[in-house]
Design a protein around this motif. Structure first.
Motif, PDB file in Angstrom:
ATOM      1  N   ALA A 472       0.822  -1.205   0.000  1.00 29.01           N
ATOM      2  CA  ALA A 472       0.000   0.000   0.000  1.00 29.01           C
ATOM      3  C   ALA A 472       0.856   1.255   0.000  1.00 29.01           C
ATOM      4  CB  ALA A 472      -0.941  -0.016   1.203  1.00 29.01           C
ATOM      5  N   ALA A 473       1.922   1.247   0.797  1.00 32.83           N
ATOM      6  CA  ALA A 473       2.770   2.435   0.912  1.00 32.83           C
ATOM      7  C   ALA A 473       3.479   2.758  -0.392  1.00 32.83           C
ATOM      8  CB  ALA A 473       3.787   2.234   2.029  1.00 32.83           C
ATOM      9  N   SER A 474       3.911   1.725  -1.114  1.00 28.47           N
ATOM     10  CA  SER A 474       4.636   1.945  -2.366  1.00 28.47           C
ATOM     11  C   SER A 474       3.768   2.604  -3.423  1.00 28.47           C
ATOM     12  CB  SER A 474       5.179   0.617  -2.900  1.00 28.47           C
ATOM     13  OG  SER A 474       6.114   0.061  -2.003  1.00 28.47           O
ATOM     14  N   GLU A 475       2.452   2.452  -3.298  1.00 32.06           N
ATOM     15  CA  GLU A 475       1.536   3.027  -4.297  1.00 32.06           C
ATOM     16  C   GLU A 475       0.980   4.375  -3.878  1.00 32.06           C
ATOM     17  OE1 GLU A 475      -0.646   0.705  -6.656  1.00 32.06           O
ATOM     18  OE2 GLU A 475       0.995  -0.712  -6.686  1.00 32.06           O
ATOM     19  N   ASP A 476       1.336   4.839  -2.695  1.00 28.92           N
ATOM     20  CA  ASP A 476       0.781   6.071  -2.148  1.00 28.92           C
ATOM     21  C   ASP A 476       1.856   7.148  -2.146  1.00 28.92           C
ATOM     22  OD1 ASP A 476      -0.360   8.121  -0.714  1.00 28.92           O
ATOM     23  OD2 ASP A 476      -0.786   6.936   1.086  1.00 28.92           O
ATOM     24  N   ALA A 477       1.661   8.178  -2.956  1.00 32.84           N
ATOM     25  CA  ALA A 477       2.660   9.245  -3.074  1.00 32.84           C
ATOM     26  C   ALA A 477       2.794  10.060  -1.801  1.00 32.84           C
ATOM     27  CB  ALA A 477       2.305  10.162  -4.232  1.00 32.84           C
ATOM     28  N   ASP A 478       1.852   9.914  -0.874  1.00 36.02           N
ATOM     29  CA  ASP A 478       1.901  10.669   0.381  1.00 36.02           C
ATOM     30  C   ASP A 478       2.174   9.768   1.579  1.00 36.02           C
ATOM     31  OD1 ASP A 478       1.741  13.174   1.694  1.00 36.02           O
ATOM     32  OD2 ASP A 478      -0.276  12.701   2.410  1.00 36.02           O
ATOM     33  N   SER A 479       2.736   8.591   1.348  1.00 33.88           N
ATOM     34  CA  SER A 479       2.953   7.622   2.424  1.00 33.88           C
ATOM     35  C   SER A 479       4.230   7.923   3.193  1.00 33.88           C
ATOM     36  CB  SER A 479       3.050   6.209   1.841  1.00 33.88           C
ATOM     37  OG  SER A 479       4.210   6.086   1.025  1.00 33.88           O
ATOM     38  N   VAL A 480       4.392   7.246   4.317  1.00 33.29           N
ATOM     39  CA  VAL A 480       5.643   7.335   5.071  1.00 33.29           C
ATOM     40  C   VAL A 480       6.803   6.851   4.199  1.00 33.29           C
ATOM     41  CG1 VAL A 480       6.866   6.589   7.146  1.00 33.29           C
ATOM     42  CG2 VAL A 480       4.399   6.988   7.237  1.00 33.29           C
ATOM     43  N   PHE A 481       6.590   5.793   3.453  1.00 35.88           N
ATOM     44  CA  PHE A 481       7.610   5.251   2.551  1.00 35.88           C
ATOM     45  C   PHE A 481       8.075   6.317   1.563  1.00 35.88           C
ATOM     46  CE2 PHE A 481       8.757   3.212  -1.475  1.00 35.88           C
ATOM     47  CZ  PHE A 481       9.668   2.246  -1.078  1.00 35.88           C
ATOM     48  N   ALA A 482       7.135   7.028   0.952  1.00 35.05           N
ATOM     49  CA  ALA A 482       7.489   8.065  -0.017  1.00 35.05           C
ATOM     50  C   ALA A 482       8.282   9.183   0.644  1.00 35.05           C
ATOM     51  CB  ALA A 482       6.226   8.631  -0.668  1.00 35.05           C
ATOM     52  N   HIS A 483       7.943   9.488   1.893  1.00 37.59           N
ATOM     53  CA  HIS A 483       8.675  10.536   2.610  1.00 37.59           C
ATOM     54  C   HIS A 483      10.114  10.090   2.884  1.00 37.59           C
ATOM     55  CE1 HIS A 483       8.804  14.225   4.963  1.00 37.59           C
ATOM     56  NE2 HIS A 483       9.431  13.558   5.919  1.00 37.59           N
ATOM     57  N   PHE A 484      10.301   8.830   3.246  1.00 35.65           N
ATOM     58  CA  PHE A 484      11.657   8.318   3.448  1.00 35.65           C
ATOM     59  C   PHE A 484      12.446   8.378   2.141  1.00 35.65           C
ATOM     60  CE2 PHE A 484      10.495   6.876   7.605  1.00 35.65           C
ATOM     61  CZ  PHE A 484      11.681   6.606   8.272  1.00 35.65           C
ATOM     62  N   GLN A 485      11.829   8.039   1.042  1.00 37.58           N
ATOM     63  CA  GLN A 485      12.518   8.139  -0.245  1.00 37.58           C
ATOM     64  C   GLN A 485      13.048   9.554  -0.475  1.00 37.58           C
ATOM     65  OE1 GLN A 485       9.222   6.644  -2.734  1.00 37.58           O
ATOM     66  NE2 GLN A 485      10.672   5.146  -3.576  1.00 37.58           N
ATOM     67  N   LYS A 486      12.202  10.544  -0.175  1.00 40.73           N
ATOM     68  CA  LYS A 486      12.593  11.938  -0.391  1.00 40.73           C
ATOM     69  C   LYS A 486      13.714  12.354   0.558  1.00 40.73           C
ATOM     70  CE  LYS A 486       7.892  13.016  -1.907  1.00 40.73           C
ATOM     71  NZ  LYS A 486       6.580  13.599  -1.487  1.00 40.73           N
ATOM     72  N   LEU A 487      13.646  11.907   1.800  1.00 40.79           N
ATOM     73  CA  LEU A 487      14.711  12.237   2.748  1.00 40.79           C
ATOM     74  C   LEU A 487      16.050  11.635   2.317  1.00 40.79           C
ATOM     75  CD1 LEU A 487      12.862  11.756   6.157  1.00 40.79           C
ATOM     76  CD2 LEU A 487      13.771  13.914   5.262  1.00 40.79           C
ATOM     77  N   ILE A 488      16.015  10.400   1.859  1.00 39.47           N
ATOM     78  CA  ILE A 488      17.247   9.737   1.415  1.00 39.47           C
ATOM     79  C   ILE A 488      17.824  10.448   0.201  1.00 39.47           C
ATOM     80  CG2 ILE A 488      18.165   7.591   0.441  1.00 39.47           C
ATOM     81  CD1 ILE A 488      16.066   6.131   2.242  1.00 39.47           C
ATOM     82  N   ALA A 489      16.955  10.822  -0.745  1.00 39.76           N
ATOM     83  CA  ALA A 489      17.416  11.546  -1.931  1.00 39.76           C
ATOM     84  C   ALA A 489      17.983  12.911  -1.553  1.00 39.76           C
ATOM     85  CB  ALA A 489      16.259  11.709  -2.919  1.00 39.76           C
ATOM     86  N   LEU A 490      17.359  13.553  -0.570  1.00 40.83           N
ATOM     87  CA  LEU A 490      17.830  14.864  -0.119  1.00 40.83           C
ATOM     88  C   LEU A 490      19.250  14.765   0.419  1.00 40.83           C
ATOM     89  CD1 LEU A 490      16.403  17.688   0.052  1.00 40.83           C
ATOM     90  CD2 LEU A 490      16.035  17.194   2.470  1.00 40.83           C
ATOM     91  N   ARG A 491      19.523  13.727   1.165  1.00 39.39           N
ATOM     92  CA  ARG A 491      20.876  13.523   1.701  1.00 39.39           C
ATOM     93  C   ARG A 491      21.868  13.251   0.563  1.00 39.39           C
ATOM     94  NH1 ARG A 491      23.659  12.340   6.286  1.00 39.39           N
ATOM     95  NH2 ARG A 491      21.781  12.918   7.425  1.00 39.39           N
ATOM     96  N   HIS A 492      21.470  12.430  -0.379  1.00 40.10           N
ATOM     97  CA  HIS A 492      22.369  12.123  -1.494  1.00 40.10           C
ATOM     98  C   HIS A 492      22.705  13.365  -2.316  1.00 40.10           C
ATOM     99  CE1 HIS A 492      20.966   7.632  -1.537  1.00 40.10           C
ATOM    100  NE2 HIS A 492      21.869   7.871  -0.607  1.00 40.10           N
ATOM    101  N   ASP A 493      21.728  14.276  -2.447  1.00 41.87           N
ATOM    102  CA  ASP A 493      21.867  15.389  -3.392  1.00 41.87           C
ATOM    103  C   ASP A 493      22.377  16.684  -2.776  1.00 41.87           C
ATOM    104  OD1 ASP A 493      20.847  13.650  -5.277  1.00 41.87           O
ATOM    105  OD2 ASP A 493      18.805  14.444  -5.178  1.00 41.87           O
TER     106      ASP A 493
END
Length: 576
Positions: A472-493
């Protein structure tokens, strides 16, 4: 296999300091994914889920122990360091996992448990013979003077174990006691013996040859015992002498020797030492690059703040936000110039962060899980994500002691209730702090057993899995999972997220967690409402951020002067 061939090859893929920009994902294999239908997670199961981890964006897997073990402490009692327990698969399965992870650009770190072995390890079995050359590989001591060996009260001293009343166990074969500061099934290795150290280093090199990218070192500060620890009695006051800074006098010597002998720095391996009781000063010494010991350490202060100082394990206190954020800031400032922080709320030894530090109610769970992640990942250091944390998994609603599996939980319950502590009080502690909450199966989807297994799982699945799961989380653009993806990308970039100077703002505010990160001419402002009520922002005490660029936020209320419950924002300030 040529010595260090894989290690040397992998070094090319591990540039200097690569771990400073990495995000580590911890896997507890028993609870991650079952591939063979026995109700217990395994290595092929992990391999089958690597694409999920690649989608999340993590750089490293930290694998909790999969070595051969009697499992008296869920694998932290190792009987063979160079083999995989059949419970989890085979050595070939592990080599497949390492290769498959590397193909996806994900490195793998092994758990290293060398303060102690299992009492079934061949080293220990041989040491039981008083004439054995390995006798001194462990701590063997006679009964205290004048006492009958094996009789109650005849232990060499009164030191307790973490999971047992005494740190000393009588062995009739030897006629003496051996030291196990965790449990009788986990006898401590004698690191004062150079043969022990060389055997450990050889084993580590053997794993490096197989392509592992580093080691998480279990209770590594305990390998150096304080002077008199194995002989002296407790202080007459009854107060147990502690490790100064969480360690004995030879810790730095042992860590530097390990680094040199295993070529940890030469091969750019990630090294993180679990150090209960360590101080900032201990961590600075251990992680100072010039001393060539470790990259970082796991500190314990922030996850002990809800315990009564000097009280029993089941004595809990409320944790005001200023206490938590000031403790993390203390470590940020302490290691600002020398050393490096590890960042975590969740792991296999801690209850779920969203239940412990956040609000796991249906109304606020998602927002609080996101906000806790924002705060943690925007501190300086290497973030660790524990399986399910990226979904906002919660504590399990266990109501009976029969639902618990952890040796620590069962021993605490038995000791406390036998001592007259009300059952309700002990159960409240377990409902709040038990390690079992982190060990319930990973919630993959809404099918039976959360997609973890086709059998009965070794520990109950949290019943909220139909709502909280990866599918469910992988399909939800507003999920906790999606927020973690953005945080990880923010650190990388963003170099400022990785390397920027930290400054805590509003240190005594009881709901707002605010700080800045600054690198050269770039400055970020992190604002978080860590409460379930709206919070006005004291604009006069914060940098001007009305026209700041929003890099990442949770459920924004659109007002620059307040934050909604569990709302967080990461803003890039105008430095002109």
């Amino acid at each position: 296999m040529t010595d260090h061939l894989l290690g040397e090859e992998a070094r090319v893929l591990r540039p200097d300091g690569w771990w400073r920009s990495a995000v580590v994902y911890q896997i507890y294999p028993r609870s991650f994914q079952d591939s063979d239908g026995d109700g217990i997670g395994d290595i092929p199961g992990i391999t089958s889920r690597l694409d999920y981890l690649a989608e999340l964006g993590v750089d490293v897997i930290w694998l909790s122990p999969v070595y051969r073990s009697p499992q008296c402490d869920n694998g932290y009692d190792i009987s063979d360091y160079r083999d995989v327990d059949p419970l989890f698969g085979t050595l070939a399965d592990l080599e497949t996992l390492i290769a498959a992870a590397h193909e996806r650009g994900i490195r793998l770190v092994m758990d290293l448990v060398v303060n102690h072995t299992s009492d079934e390890h061949p080293w220990f079995i041989e040491s039981r013979d008083p004439a054995s050359p390995k006798r001194d590989w462990y701590f063997w001591r006679p009964a205290r003077p004048g006492a009958e060996p094996g009789a109650a009260g005849s232990e060499p001293n009164d030191r307790p174990a973490a999971f047992a009343p005494s740190a000393w166990t009588y062995d009739p074969v030897s006629g003496e006691y051996y030291l196990g500061i965790f449990s009788p099934g986990q006898p401590d290795l004698n690191w004062e013996n150079p043969e022990v150290r060389q055997a450990v280093y050889a084993m580590m090199r053997w794993w490096v040859d197989r392509g592992v990218d580093g080691f998480r070192m279990d209770v590594i500060n305990l390998i150096s015992k304080p002077i008199g620890f194995t002989t002296d009695a407790l202080d007459p006051s009854g107060v147990e002498p502690t490790y100064e800074g969480g360690s004995g006098p030879r810790l730095d010597e042992f860590l530097a020797e390990m680094n040199r002998e295993v070529r940890l720095d030469d091969l750019n391996l990630l090294t993180v030492g679990e150090m209960p009781g360590s101080t900032v000063e201990t961590a600075i010494r251990a992680t100072d690059p010039g001393r060539h010991e470790l990259n970082m350490v796991f500190t314990f202060e922030h996850v002990m703040l809800d315990r009564v100082p000097g009280g029993q394990r089941w004595d809990l206190v409320d944790l005001p936000l200023p206490v938590l954020k000031n403790n993390l800031a203390h470590w940020q400032l302490g290691l600002a110039d020398v050393g490096w922080n590890s960042l975590y709320f969740d792991n296999h030894d801690q209850a779920r962060a969203v239940s412990r530090f956040g609000d796991d109610s249906p109304e606020h769970r998602v927002a609080s899980a996101k906000t806790l992640a924002t705060v943690l990942h925007l501190h300086k250091g290497t973030p660790y994500v524990y399986q399910g944390e990226e979904l906002g998994m919660t504590n399990a609603p266990f109501t009976t002691i029969e639902q618990y599996r952890d040796i620590s939980a069962l021993n605490v319950y038995a000791a406390a209730t036998a001592g007259g502590v009300p059952t309700e009080r002990v159960m409240h502690f377990l409902e709040t702090r038990s390690r079992d909450h982190a060990r319930t199966p990973m919630q993959w989807d809404a099918t039976d057993a959360a997609g973890f297994t086709t059998a009965t799982p070794w520990i109950e699945v949290n019943p909220n899995y139909p709502t909280i799961n990866a599918a469910a989380a992988s399909e939800d653009a507003d999920s906790v999972f999606a927020h973690f993806q953005k945080l990880i990308a923010l650190r990388h970039d963003n170099a400022v997220v990785r390397e920027g100077r930290f400054e805590l703002l509003l240190p005594e505010h009881d709901r707002l967690w605010a700080f800045t990160r600054t690198l050269d001419d770039e400055r970020l402002l992190v604002l978080a409402n860590c409460s379930s009520r709206p919070a006005d922002l004291p604009l006069e005490d914060l940098p001007d951020h009305v026209d700041a660029e929003l890099l990442l936020g949770t459920h924004l209320n659109g007002r620059p002067d307040s934050l909604a419950p569990w709302e967080s924002r990461i803003l890039r300030l105008d430095q002109s």
